[in-house]
Write a protein that holds these residues in place. Structure first.
Motif, mmCIF file in Angstrom:
data_model
loop_
_atom_site.group_PDB
_atom_site.id
_atom_site.type_symbol
_atom_site.label_atom_id
_atom_site.label_comp_id
_atom_site.label_asym_id
_atom_site.label_seq_id
_atom_site.Cartn_x
_atom_site.Cartn_y
_atom_site.Cartn_z
ATOM 1 N N PRO A 155 28.760 -7.533 -8.448
ATOM 2 C CA PRO A 155 29.748 -6.505 -8.810
ATOM 3 C C PRO A 155 30.572 -6.865 -10.042
ATOM 4 O O PRO A 155 30.983 -5.976 -10.798
ATOM 5 N N ILE A 156 30.802 -8.151 -10.270
ATOM 6 C CA ILE A 156 31.536 -8.566 -11.472
ATOM 7 C C ILE A 156 30.731 -8.215 -12.717
ATOM 8 O O ILE A 156 31.256 -7.633 -13.678
ATOM 9 N N TRP A 157 29.455 -8.532 -12.705
ATOM 10 C CA TRP A 157 28.571 -8.211 -13.830
ATOM 11 C C TRP A 157 28.563 -6.706 -14.081
ATOM 12 O O TRP A 157 28.687 -6.244 -15.221
ATOM 13 N N LEU A 158 28.455 -5.932 -12.994
ATOM 14 C CA LEU A 158 28.448 -4.474 -13.142
ATOM 15 C C LEU A 158 29.746 -3.971 -13.773
ATOM 16 O O LEU A 158 29.720 -3.105 -14.658
ATOM 17 N N CYS A 159 30.879 -4.490 -13.331
ATOM 18 C CA CYS A 159 32.160 -4.069 -13.915
ATOM 19 C C CYS A 159 32.213 -4.374 -15.408
ATOM 20 O O CYS A 159 32.708 -3.555 -16.197
ATOM 21 N N TYR A 160 31.682 -5.521 -15.801
ATOM 22 C CA TYR A 160 31.638 -5.843 -17.232
ATOM 23 C C TYR A 160 30.697 -4.896 -17.981
ATOM 24 O O TYR A 160 31.010 -4.451 -19.091
ATOM 25 N N GLU A 161 29.552 -4.574 -17.382
ATOM 26 C CA GLU A 161 28.621 -3.645 -18.028
ATOM 27 C C GLU A 161 29.267 -2.273 -18.231
ATOM 28 O O GLU A 161 29.038 -1.609 -19.250
ATOM 29 N N LEU A 162 30.066 -1.842 -17.271
ATOM 30 C CA LEU A 162 30.718 -0.542 -17.338
ATOM 31 C C LEU A 162 32.043 -0.588 -18.100
ATOM 32 O O LEU A 162 32.690 0.445 -18.274
ATOM 33 N N ASP A 163 32.447 -1.795 -18.501
ATOM 34 C CA ASP A 163 33.706 -1.987 -19.231
ATOM 35 C C ASP A 163 34.897 -1.469 -18.428
ATOM 36 O O ASP A 163 35.781 -0.781 -18.948
ATOM 37 N N LEU A 164 34.920 -1.826 -17.133
ATOM 38 C CA LEU A 164 35.982 -1.387 -16.237
ATOM 39 C C LEU A 164 37.104 -2.417 -16.179
ATOM 40 O O LEU A 164 36.847 -3.620 -16.234
ATOM 41 N N PRO A 165 38.340 -1.971 -16.023
ATOM 42 C CA PRO A 165 39.419 -2.919 -15.731
ATOM 43 C C PRO A 165 39.302 -3.372 -14.278
ATOM 44 O O PRO A 165 39.119 -2.543 -13.380
ATOM 45 N N PHE A 166 39.361 -4.650 -14.031
ATOM 46 C CA PHE A 166 39.292 -5.159 -12.668
ATOM 47 C C PHE A 166 39.866 -6.567 -12.637
ATOM 48 O O PHE A 166 40.052 -7.198 -13.669
ATOM 49 N N GLU A 167 40.152 -7.027 -11.427
ATOM 50 C CA GLU A 167 40.730 -8.354 -11.239
ATOM 51 C C GLU A 167 39.764 -9.219 -10.451
ATOM 52 O O GLU A 167 39.174 -8.772 -9.468
ATOM 53 N N ILE A 168 39.603 -10.459 -10.885
ATOM 54 C CA ILE A 168 38.800 -11.440 -10.160
ATOM 55 C C ILE A 168 39.750 -12.413 -9.474
ATOM 56 O O ILE A 168 40.645 -12.977 -10.116
ATOM 57 N N VAL A 169 39.571 -12.607 -8.180
ATOM 58 C CA VAL A 169 40.335 -13.605 -7.431
ATOM 59 C C VAL A 169 39.343 -14.664 -6.965
ATOM 60 O O VAL A 169 38.491 -14.395 -6.114
ATOM 61 N N THR A 170 39.422 -15.850 -7.534
ATOM 62 C CA THR A 170 38.491 -16.927 -7.187
ATOM 63 C C THR A 170 39.024 -17.678 -5.973
ATOM 64 O O THR A 170 40.202 -18.062 -5.934
ATOM 65 N N ILE A 171 38.140 -17.884 -4.993
ATOM 66 C CA ILE A 171 38.533 -18.576 -3.764
ATOM 67 C C ILE A 171 37.659 -19.820 -3.569
ATOM 68 O O ILE A 171 36.566 -19.911 -4.144
ATOM 69 N N PRO A 172 38.108 -20.768 -2.754
ATOM 70 C CA PRO A 172 37.262 -21.931 -2.439
ATOM 71 C C PRO A 172 36.092 -21.510 -1.557
ATOM 72 O O PRO A 172 36.291 -20.857 -0.535
ATOM 73 N N PHE A 173 34.893 -21.864 -1.949
ATOM 74 C CA PHE A 173 33.705 -21.516 -1.166
ATOM 75 C C PHE A 173 33.391 -22.672 -0.218
ATOM 76 O O PHE A 173 32.397 -23.378 -0.359
ATOM 77 N N THR A 174 34.264 -22.845 0.759
ATOM 78 C CA THR A 174 34.090 -23.888 1.767
ATOM 79 C C THR A 174 34.165 -23.248 3.142
ATOM 80 O O THR A 174 34.831 -22.222 3.327
ATOM 81 N N GLN A 175 33.494 -23.860 4.106
ATOM 82 C CA GLN A 175 33.528 -23.330 5.463
ATOM 83 C C GLN A 175 34.943 -23.323 6.004
ATOM 84 O O GLN A 175 35.345 -22.402 6.726
ATOM 85 N N GLU A 176 35.718 -24.344 5.631
ATOM 86 C CA GLU A 176 37.103 -24.429 6.095
ATOM 87 C C GLU A 176 37.913 -23.217 5.635
ATOM 88 O O GLU A 176 38.610 -22.574 6.418
#
Length: 200
Positions: free
Chosen positions: A15-36
């Motif tokens: 979905p991030i790639w798609l938003c860039y392709e469409l030149d949409l304003p959007f926010e990315i929130v990066t989270i830890p990819f851990t089981q915890e």
């Protein structure tokens, strides 16, 4: 504004790639990819199923990257990056978007999990690898002289398939006897929106 919860290398790239392709304003929130973290009260308040990615938009919260792609196209695509609904090209578009996740990505994940398990589910892992090779051969044959999976024009199906193919490349399963597929993936990775998504 669209908000996408993201961890590098995961399906949130779609979905991030798609938003860039469409030149949409959007926010990315990066989270830890851990089981915890994915099991934490904090994350479950955002994603009750514990799934990643998560998309939020105007009171809507959803998971599943493919469903997010369709939602973004429905709401903001203005008839870009997918064929007209009901057409034969649309049928093929849906075929390749579903193939990308259910047919290709699923055995990739299974193969990776089983090989990481030192307990040795090797026979099942080998079966998954055979399925992956069969999928890659199908992709290779599908191109003909086309630049993208549906023909001469880029579509959101290329984003779905491109991410799954990037996984095959990362796991060293994309072979030299699949030159059209390798060249296709290289073309996709040269797109500015793809570079931005991969770097997110």
């Amino acid at each position: 504004m669209l908000k996408i919860y993201h961890a590098p290398g995961t399906r949130s790239i779609r979905p991030i790639w798609l938003c860039y392709e469409l030149d949409l304003p959007f926010e990315i929130v990066t989270i830890p990819f851990t089981q915890e973290y994915l099991s934490s009260v904090e994350w479950r308040a955002i994603s009750p199923a514990g799934k990643l990615p998560i998309l939020q938009d105007d009171g809507l919260t959803m998971f599943e990257s493919g469903a997010m792609m369709e939602y973004i196209l429905d709401q903001y695509g203005t008839e870009r990056l997918r064929p007209r609904a009901g057409s034969k090209d649309s049928a093929l578009y849906h075929q390749w978007t579903w193939f990308s996740e259910s047919t290709l990505a699923r055995p990739l994940g299974l193969n990776r999990m089983l090989r990481a398990d030192k307990g040795g589910e090797v026979a099942l892992a080998d079966t998954a690898k055979e399925k992956i090779e069969s999928c890659l051969n199908l992709v290779e044959q599908a191109f003909g002289d086309n630049e993208f999976i549906l023909g001469p024009n880029f579509s959101a199906a290329d984003i779905m398939l491109g991410y799954s193919l990037e996984l095959t490349h990362r796991f060293e399963l994309l072979k030299s006897d699949q030159p059209k597929t390798s060249a296709y993936l290289a073309r996709l990775k040269q797109r500015i929106a793809c570079k931005k998504a991969m770097a997110a």
